[in-house]
Design a protein around this motif. Structure first.
Motif, PDB file in Angstrom:
ATOM      1  N   ILE A 113      -2.153 -16.446  32.192  1.00 49.30           N
ATOM      2  CA  ILE A 113      -2.059 -17.905  32.010  1.00 49.30           C
ATOM      3  C   ILE A 113      -1.411 -18.559  33.231  1.00 49.30           C
ATOM      4  CG2 ILE A 113      -0.979 -19.723  30.640  1.00 49.30           C
ATOM      5  CD1 ILE A 113      -1.192 -17.805  28.211  1.00 49.30           C
ATOM      6  N   ILE A 114      -0.289 -17.968  33.693  1.00 47.68           N
ATOM      7  CA  ILE A 114       0.483 -18.602  34.772  1.00 47.68           C
ATOM      8  C   ILE A 114      -0.178 -18.419  36.137  1.00 47.68           C
ATOM      9  CG2 ILE A 114       2.701 -18.570  35.989  1.00 47.68           C
ATOM     10  CD1 ILE A 114       3.974 -17.732  33.297  1.00 47.68           C
ATOM     11  N   LEU A 115      -0.628 -17.179  36.412  1.00 45.37           N
ATOM     12  CA  LEU A 115      -1.187 -16.881  37.735  1.00 45.37           C
ATOM     13  C   LEU A 115      -2.684 -17.114  37.814  1.00 45.37           C
ATOM     14  CD1 LEU A 115       0.787 -13.582  38.520  1.00 45.37           C
ATOM     15  CD2 LEU A 115       1.347 -15.934  39.194  1.00 45.37           C
ATOM     16  N   GLY A 116      -3.333 -17.246  36.661  1.00 43.95           N
ATOM     17  CA  GLY A 116      -4.781 -17.423  36.639  1.00 43.95           C
ATOM     18  C   GLY A 116      -5.214 -18.875  36.643  1.00 43.95           C
ATOM     19  N   PRO A 117      -6.468 -19.129  36.307  1.00 50.32           N
ATOM     20  CA  PRO A 117      -7.028 -20.485  36.345  1.00 50.32           C
ATOM     21  C   PRO A 117      -6.283 -21.521  35.508  1.00 50.32           C
ATOM     22  CG  PRO A 117      -8.778 -18.858  36.186  1.00 50.32           C
ATOM     23  CD  PRO A 117      -7.490 -18.115  36.030  1.00 50.32           C
ATOM     24  N   LEU A 122      -4.000 -18.292  41.175  1.00 52.80           N
ATOM     25  CA  LEU A 122      -3.858 -17.250  42.190  1.00 52.80           C
ATOM     26  C   LEU A 122      -4.725 -16.034  41.878  1.00 52.80           C
ATOM     27  CD1 LEU A 122       0.023 -17.371  42.704  1.00 52.80           C
ATOM     28  CD2 LEU A 122      -1.768 -18.482  44.072  1.00 52.80           C
ATOM     29  N   LEU A 123      -5.056 -15.826  40.615  1.00 49.93           N
ATOM     30  CA  LEU A 123      -5.929 -14.722  40.217  1.00 49.93           C
ATOM     31  C   LEU A 123      -7.277 -15.273  39.805  1.00 49.93           C
ATOM     32  CD1 LEU A 123      -3.404 -12.641  38.041  1.00 49.93           C
ATOM     33  CD2 LEU A 123      -3.975 -12.338  40.456  1.00 49.93           C
ATOM     34  N   ASP A 124      -8.332 -14.536  40.132  1.00 58.90           N
ATOM     35  CA  ASP A 124      -9.688 -15.002  39.847  1.00 58.90           C
ATOM     36  C   ASP A 124     -10.379 -14.087  38.844  1.00 58.90           C
ATOM     37  OD1 ASP A 124      -9.463 -17.066  41.734  1.00 58.90           O
ATOM     38  OD2 ASP A 124      -9.967 -15.672  43.360  1.00 58.90           O
ATOM     39  N   ALA A 125     -11.200 -14.691  38.006  1.00 56.07           N
ATOM     40  CA  ALA A 125     -12.062 -13.916  37.118  1.00 56.07           C
ATOM     41  C   ALA A 125     -13.280 -13.445  37.909  1.00 56.07           C
ATOM     42  CB  ALA A 125     -12.497 -14.766  35.930  1.00 56.07           C
ATOM     43  N   SER A 126     -13.826 -12.297  37.521  1.00 57.12           N
ATOM     44  CA  SER A 126     -15.028 -11.794  38.188  1.00 57.12           C
ATOM     45  C   SER A 126     -15.790 -10.925  37.208  1.00 57.12           C
ATOM     46  CB  SER A 126     -14.667 -10.984  39.437  1.00 57.12           C
ATOM     47  OG  SER A 126     -14.034  -9.770  39.085  1.00 57.12           O
ATOM     48  N   GLU A 127     -17.051 -10.685  37.528  1.00 58.07           N
ATOM     49  CA  GLU A 127     -17.893  -9.848  36.672  1.00 58.07           C
ATOM     50  C   GLU A 127     -17.365  -8.421  36.637  1.00 58.07           C
ATOM     51  OE1 GLU A 127     -22.620  -8.599  36.203  1.00 58.07           O
ATOM     52  OE2 GLU A 127     -21.984 -10.066  37.715  1.00 58.07           O
ATOM     53  N   THR A 128     -16.837  -7.955  37.762  1.00 56.78           N
ATOM     54  CA  THR A 128     -16.292  -6.592  37.823  1.00 56.78           C
ATOM     55  C   THR A 128     -15.081  -6.444  36.907  1.00 56.78           C
ATOM     56  OG1 THR A 128     -17.006  -6.406  40.113  1.00 56.78           O
ATOM     57  CG2 THR A 128     -15.396  -4.805  39.335  1.00 56.78           C
ATOM     58  N   LEU A 129     -14.175  -7.428  36.965  1.00 60.52           N
ATOM     59  CA  LEU A 129     -13.009  -7.388  36.085  1.00 60.52           C
ATOM     60  C   LEU A 129     -13.419  -7.413  34.619  1.00 60.52           C
ATOM     61  CD1 LEU A 129     -10.325  -9.717  37.754  1.00 60.52           C
ATOM     62  CD2 LEU A 129     -10.362  -7.217  37.640  1.00 60.52           C
ATOM     63  N   THR A 130     -14.465  -8.167  34.321  1.00 61.86           N
ATOM     64  CA  THR A 130     -14.946  -8.237  32.935  1.00 61.86           C
ATOM     65  C   THR A 130     -15.419  -6.877  32.450  1.00 61.86           C
ATOM     66  OG1 THR A 130     -15.595 -10.547  33.232  1.00 61.86           O
ATOM     67  CG2 THR A 130     -16.589  -9.351  31.387  1.00 61.86           C
ATOM     68  N   VAL A 131     -16.170  -6.171  33.301  1.00 55.54           N
ATOM     69  CA  VAL A 131     -16.654  -4.833  32.930  1.00 55.54           C
ATOM     70  C   VAL A 131     -15.480  -3.874  32.712  1.00 55.54           C
ATOM     71  CG1 VAL A 131     -17.947  -2.820  33.729  1.00 55.54           C
ATOM     72  CG2 VAL A 131     -18.875  -5.118  34.067  1.00 55.54           C
ATOM     73  N   ASN A 161      -7.854  -8.523  44.503  1.00 56.49           N
ATOM     74  CA  ASN A 161      -7.739  -9.223  43.217  1.00 56.49           C
ATOM     75  C   ASN A 161      -7.356  -8.246  42.104  1.00 56.49           C
ATOM     76  OD1 ASN A 161      -7.974 -11.702  41.710  1.00 56.49           O
ATOM     77  ND2 ASN A 161      -9.832 -10.842  40.784  1.00 56.49           N
ATOM     78  N   LEU A 162      -7.974  -7.045  42.123  1.00 58.43           N
ATOM     79  CA  LEU A 162      -7.648  -6.024  41.123  1.00 58.43           C
ATOM     80  C   LEU A 162      -6.194  -5.585  41.264  1.00 58.43           C
ATOM     81  CD1 LEU A 162      -8.445  -4.011  38.904  1.00 58.43           C
ATOM     82  CD2 LEU A 162      -9.258  -2.466  40.715  1.00 58.43           C
ATOM     83  N   LEU A 163      -5.753  -5.405  42.515  1.00 51.83           N
ATOM     84  CA  LEU A 163      -4.358  -5.029  42.755  1.00 51.83           C
ATOM     85  C   LEU A 163      -3.406  -6.082  42.207  1.00 51.83           C
ATOM     86  CD1 LEU A 163      -2.091  -3.371  44.128  1.00 51.83           C
ATOM     87  CD2 LEU A 163      -2.581  -4.639  46.233  1.00 51.83           C
ATOM     88  N   LEU A 164      -3.695  -7.351  42.465  1.00 55.51           N
ATOM     89  CA  LEU A 164      -2.820  -8.427  41.999  1.00 55.51           C
ATOM     90  C   LEU A 164      -2.815  -8.528  40.477  1.00 55.51           C
ATOM     91  CD1 LEU A 164      -3.621 -11.193  44.646  1.00 55.51           C
ATOM     92  CD2 LEU A 164      -1.581  -9.741  44.497  1.00 55.51           C
ATOM     93  N   VAL A 165      -3.966  -8.314  39.855  1.00 49.41           N
ATOM     94  CA  VAL A 165      -4.045  -8.338  38.386  1.00 49.41           C
ATOM     95  C   VAL A 165      -3.177  -7.233  37.789  1.00 49.41           C
ATOM     96  CG1 VAL A 165      -5.561  -7.887  36.419  1.00 49.41           C
ATOM     97  CG2 VAL A 165      -6.281  -9.478  38.202  1.00 49.41           C
ATOM     98  N   LEU A 166      -3.320  -6.011  38.306  1.00 44.73           N
ATOM     99  CA  LEU A 166      -2.546  -4.887  37.785  1.00 44.73           C
ATOM    100  C   LEU A 166      -1.054  -5.049  38.078  1.00 44.73           C
ATOM    101  CD1 LEU A 166      -4.914  -1.909  38.700  1.00 44.73           C
ATOM    102  CD2 LEU A 166      -4.419  -2.805  36.415  1.00 44.73           C
TER     103      LEU A 166
END
Length: 606
Positions: free
Chosen positions: A38-42, A47-56, A7-12
């Protein structure tokens, strides 16, 4: 709290691809990163997910980005921002702030807090956005650019302070006078302590650490992070937000902590790469996760109204306040149009307000799209405005307001050029050869004995007010490195470098990067003149009138074929006298003054 590497790889990856695409279109990368979220997320594909780790990671990224923004700002320039820049900032902040607040609260029935945050977002202006667009339009050396940059610094700093104050009131949950006074005292203490630490304590600590051998690039990077976290925590304790502490840490680290300038520049780039290249994109992609696309259905009138009012308020407010600068209403309109772009600071404030529950996803989405739409107008408005001012002869460039000449090298050729211009302009020579500098002093010239690659030594030449910079040593590398400092540190408008090589490669690319002109030594004959000057031959001054327009190098080529040795000094154009080597193109009617050796008088015509 588990980290999903995929998920981190896809976000970056999505942030990098989308950021690169919009950058090619002339817009800041953060808009591509937001669109990727906006497009790839919720909001759309999921396709991309939010997570507590990404928030930190995103929170750390925004802290480091605010640190970098602070390190890029010269507090001296911020605190002594020109009167024109201050007027532009105040008009461009207050007017859209008030108007959009009224639109949200009175017309659309929004809450006061929603109105306040929309107002702050409308008052912000994006420094990074304008910098890129100004560079692309070749306007960085104009007065409108300088006013816009100063205005952006003041407006963004003001927005952070107002934001911090609102956060404090929200945390209190009440408007009781006693509690507000307490908050005010805490804020004053916070600023007092940070200023004291930044300007008094940390420089002493750094000097002590350097003496005991702990100072190094790695240690200094760690030191920067510790200071940033300390200031961020102090801001939280004072009831403010950590981003204000990180921003102030950057300001005072730049100003207060003593470190060799080259190393400081490397560390600034390191913070930039880690924040903007890695962590901050995570913040902006995940910010896109919170956008509600239903805003185009449920709140389209609000979005349109806020965007239009924010744009008109920014332009007209800047124009009205700018009238007091005496530079005219037309220039005020162009500056207001250029300051209409929003960006990182606005999105950061909006995301924090959303996370704190102060504004709704609807208002957050309105602010994101307002930032995108208003920034899209900036290149068009600025191009039209600059052409308008240019057509009226009202586009003032910094070169028109700066005077004087700095020459690197104090050999015979450099001294001859300096003597020809010294009665007209302030002229300084800088050379690390003691014999040459003593000879220049004996001839009544201003000279600094020192290294032209030293920031401190160059400052002694009054280079900050200089229009022309001529690097005329026999060492091409030294010439180019000195020219880099003149451009990047002192922003000298016109730079010429003497090249003793004909090679094309890294050095020439460096010249192109700093927009410096190059003259071949084979054409200019400067080193030959230096070698010849000790032979005590008769020297003649000749005045040559140019019949047809031609380039400087073409002129030199013509005369190189006619005479073995000559030295071009000045160009007289009407009532102006210019350094020949800083005159890229000669015009018909120009009078060129040259020195030539030999007893014979030759008929010389251009």
């Amino acid at each position: 709290m588990e980290l999903s590497l995929l998920n981190l790889l896809l976000v970056l990856l999505s942030a990098w691809v989308a950021g690169s695409m919009v950058t090619r279109l002339g817009y800041p990368a953060i808009f591509g990163e937001l669109l990727a979220g906006i497009i790839l997320g919720p909001p759309l594909l999921g396709l991309l997910d939010a997570s507590e780790t990404l928030t930190v990671l995103a929170e750390v990224g925004v802290l480091l980005m605010m640190l970098y923004i602070g390190m890029e700002i010269d507090p001296k320039e911020l605190f002594k921002a020109s009167w024109s820049g201050f007027l532009a900032a105040i008009g461009g902040f207050i007017t859209p702030f008030v108007l959009t607040y009224l639109v949200v609260v009175t017309i659309f029935g929004g809450t006061s807090m929603a109105g306040l945050f929309v107002g702050i977002a409308a008052g912000v202006t994006s420094l990074a956005t304008k910098s890129r667009i100004l560079a692309d339009l070749n306007l960085l050396d104009t007065r409108i650019a300088h006013v816009m940059m100063a205005g952006a610094l003041v407006a963004d700093s003001l927005s952070l302070i107002v934001f911090a104050g609102i956060i404090s009131v929200v945390d209190l949950g009440t408007l009781e006078v006693s509690q507000l006074i307490t908050v005010g005292v805490e804020v004053v203490i916070f600023f007092g302590v940070t200023i004291f630490l930044g300007l008094r304590v940390f420089p002493i600590a750094w000097e002590w650490l350097a003496k005991v051998g702990l100072a190094s690039r790695t240690f200094y990077a760690t030191f920067l992070l510790l200071i940033t976290l300390l200031f961020a925590e102090m801001a939280e304790i004072a009831g403010l937000h950590a981003i204000l502490g990180a921003f102030l840490a950057g300001l005072f680290i730049r100003e207060g902590v003593g470190v060799e300038r080259r190393l400081a520049g490397e560390l600034t780039e390191l913070v930039r790469d880690v924040s903007i290249g890695f962590l901050a994109p995570i913040f902006f992609v995940t910010a896109g996760f919170h956008v509600d696309l239903n805003v185009f259905v449920t709140s389209l009138p609000l979005l349109i109204a806020v965007t239009i009012v924010a744009t008109l308020g920014k332009i007209l407010g800047t124009m009205v306040f700018y009238l007091f600068s005496g530079n005219g209403w037309r220039e005020g309109i162009v500056i207001g149009a250029g300051m209409n772009g929003r960006g990182a600071v606005e999105i950061i404030i909006a995301e924090i307000a959303l996370s704190a529950g102060i504004i709704s996803p609807e208002i957050f989405s309105v602010l994101v799209f307002m930032a995108i739409f208003t920034t899209a107008t900036v290149p068009v408005f600025l191009k039209w405005g600059a052409d308008w001012l240019q057509s009226r002869g009202e586009l003032t460039r910094s070169a028109d307001q700066r005077n004087g000449l700095v020459i690197v090298g104090a050999g015979p050729a450099a001294r001859a050029i300096a003597k020809s211009l010294n009665p007209i302009y302030p002229v300084w020579l800088i050379d690390n050869n003691l014999d040459r500098t003593q000879q220049a002093e004996a001839e009544g010239l201003n000279v600094v004995h020192g290294d032209a690659l030293s920031y401190e030594q160059l400052q002694k030449t009054s280079i900050a007010n200089t229009r022309w910079f001529l690097a005329l040593t026999s060492n091409t590398e030294i010439n180019i490195l000195a020219a880099q400092i003149a451009r990047q540190t002192f922003d000298v408008p016109e730079i010429l470098v003497l090249s003793t090589r004909s090679e094309e490669g890294t050095l020439r690319r460096m010249l192109s990067d700093i927009r410096a002109e190059c003259v071949e030594n084979d054409l200019a004959n400067l080193t030959a003149w230096d070698q010849h000057s000790d032979q005590n031959e008769t020297i003649h001054y000749d005045e040559i009138e140019v019949d047809t327009p031609l380039s400087m190098n073409s002129f030199l080529q013509q005369f190189r074929e006619k005479m073995a040795l000559f030295l071009p000094l000045t160009v007289t154009r009407g009532d102006r006298v210019l350094p020949f080597l800083a005159t890229e193109t000669l015009e018909a009617g120009d009078q060129v003054t040259i020195l030539r050796s030999g007893d014979a008088t030759e008929q010389i015509m251009a």
